[in-house]
Design an enzyme around this catalytic site. Structure first.
Site, PDB file in Angstrom:
ATOM      1  N   GLN A  44       0.833  -1.193   0.000  1.00  0.00           N
ATOM      2  CA  GLN A  44       0.000   0.000   0.000  1.00  0.00           C
ATOM      3  C   GLN A  44       0.875   1.254   0.000  1.00  0.00           C
ATOM      4  OE1 GLN A  44      -1.281  -2.587   2.190  1.00  0.00           O
ATOM      5  NE2 GLN A  44      -2.756  -3.019   0.569  1.00  0.00           N
TER       6      GLN A  44
ATOM      7  N   CYS B  16      -6.270   0.896   5.617  1.00  0.00           N
ATOM      8  CA  CYS B  16      -5.131  -0.022   5.699  1.00  0.00           C
ATOM      9  C   CYS B  16      -4.610   0.028   7.125  1.00  0.00           C
ATOM     10  CB  CYS B  16      -4.034   0.380   4.711  1.00  0.00           C
ATOM     11  SG  CYS B  16      -2.518  -0.602   4.884  1.00  0.00           S
TER      12      CYS B  16
ATOM     13  N   ASN C 156     -11.205  -8.842  -0.656  1.00  0.00           N
ATOM     14  CA  ASN C 156     -10.044  -9.527  -0.099  1.00  0.00           C
ATOM     15  C   ASN C 156     -10.485 -10.942   0.281  1.00  0.00           C
ATOM     16  OD1 ASN C 156      -7.998  -7.212   0.250  1.00  0.00           O
ATOM     17  ND2 ASN C 156      -9.819  -6.404   1.256  1.00  0.00           N
TER      18      ASN C 156
ATOM     19  N   ARG D 150      -7.161  -7.861  -2.454  1.00  0.00           N
ATOM     20  CA  ARG D 150      -7.782  -7.181  -3.585  1.00  0.00           C
ATOM     21  C   ARG D 150      -6.847  -6.102  -4.129  1.00  0.00           C
ATOM     22  NH1 ARG D 150     -12.882  -3.101  -2.895  1.00  0.00           N
ATOM     23  NH2 ARG D 150     -11.305  -2.202  -1.509  1.00  0.00           N
TER      24      ARG D 150
ATOM     25  N   GLY E 136      -3.221  -5.781   7.815  1.00  0.00           N
ATOM     26  CA  GLY E 136      -3.887  -5.442   9.063  1.00  0.00           C
ATOM     27  C   GLY E 136      -5.396  -5.578   8.984  1.00  0.00           C
TER      28      GLY E 136
END
Length: 266
Positions: free
Chosen positions: A46, A73, A183, A202, A211
């Site tokens: 990310q 996230c 996800n 995803r 997380g």
């Protein structure tokens, strides 16, 4: 254009932080894809862009390495919190994401916790394509679903070692039941306070950890009556703690570590 960044990871879930407080936000989908390429860019699970905010210490925007945005996230939120708490000397901090206002707290060692907010359990909030009980979906393996600001689908399996996550994940991510994609988690319950988790993310593939996926997997396990309120989640990259009392916010706790800092060129 030079773009300073810091790279960190949380139990192997790697992310970069671009601090644009007081500056413009140059990140577009194309730039996120370029930076996320592990061969020609920096590489990350990310990207977190830190921006000014009137009602919190900062606002965070998130990007996947394929150039798609995401609302939350847990790993990168804790990484930003770690840096800003070091900057100010504070022991707690509030950050704004598309998930809302998230409170982060300094724990012992290099650990940071974040209250990720209340999970969304209704089919329309996940979202799913039609009304159903999200505890048991009509798919092979009878997974459960919820949202932590992004959609999650959890399969409970007897032996995680025989699951080919990379082969199964892409089709499940794009299954018609999930109009926004999802996800995908595969969970082996070791005992009521300990699970082993592997993930198809995803927009990202197979990460060492995630997380929000850890939170959602525990939430779904608790809803199925398989887990207690506090669970250690063992991912490929390490272990984090998740606590959920069956209502209210989900608290994620684990270490965050800096890897490098540098300057990308746009």
């Amino acid at each position: 254009m030079p773009l300073p960044f810091v790279k960190m990871h949380a139990h192997g879930d790697d992310f970069i932080i671009v601090d644009r407080r007081g500056l413009d936000d140059p990140i577009t989908a194309d730039i996120a894809r370029r930076l996320g390429n592990r061969h020609t860019g920096i590489g990350f699970n990310q990207l977190a862009v830190v921006l000014d905010c009137e009602d919190a210490a900062a606002r965070i925007k998130f990007w996947n390495p394929n150039g798609t945005p995401l609302a939350t996230c847990g790993s990168a939120t804790r990484g930003v919190a770690d840096r800003l708490m070091h900057e100010t000397g504070a022991e707690s901090i509030v950050l704004r994401t598309d998930r809302g206002l998230l409170t982060c707290v300094r724990e012992s060692g290099q650990r940071v916790s974040v209250n990720m907010g209340e999970p969304s359990l209704d089919w329309a909030a996940v979202p799913l394509a039609e009304a159903m009980d999200t505890r048991t979906l009509p798919l092979n393996g009878s997974p459960a679903a919820c949202s932590m600001g992004n959609p999650h689908c959890t399969f409970f399996v007897e032996d995680l070692a025989v699951i080919d996550v990379a082969a199964l994940g892409p089709a499940l991510e794009r299954h018609p039941l999930f109009p926004a994609g999802t996800n995908v988690h595969f969970v082996q319950v070791l005992d009521r306070g300990h699970i082993r988790l592997r993930i198809w993310e995803r927009g990202g593939g197979v990460p060492l950890g995630s997380g929000s996926c850890c939170c959602a997997a525990v939430v779904n396990g608790i809803r199925r009556g398989l887990l207690d309120a506090t669970v250690q989640v063992q991912c490929d990259g390490g272990t984090v703690g998740v606590h959920w009392a069956g209502e209210g916010g989900v608290v994620l706790t684990g270490s965050v570590e800096p890897v490098m800092q540098g300057c990308a060129y746009l």
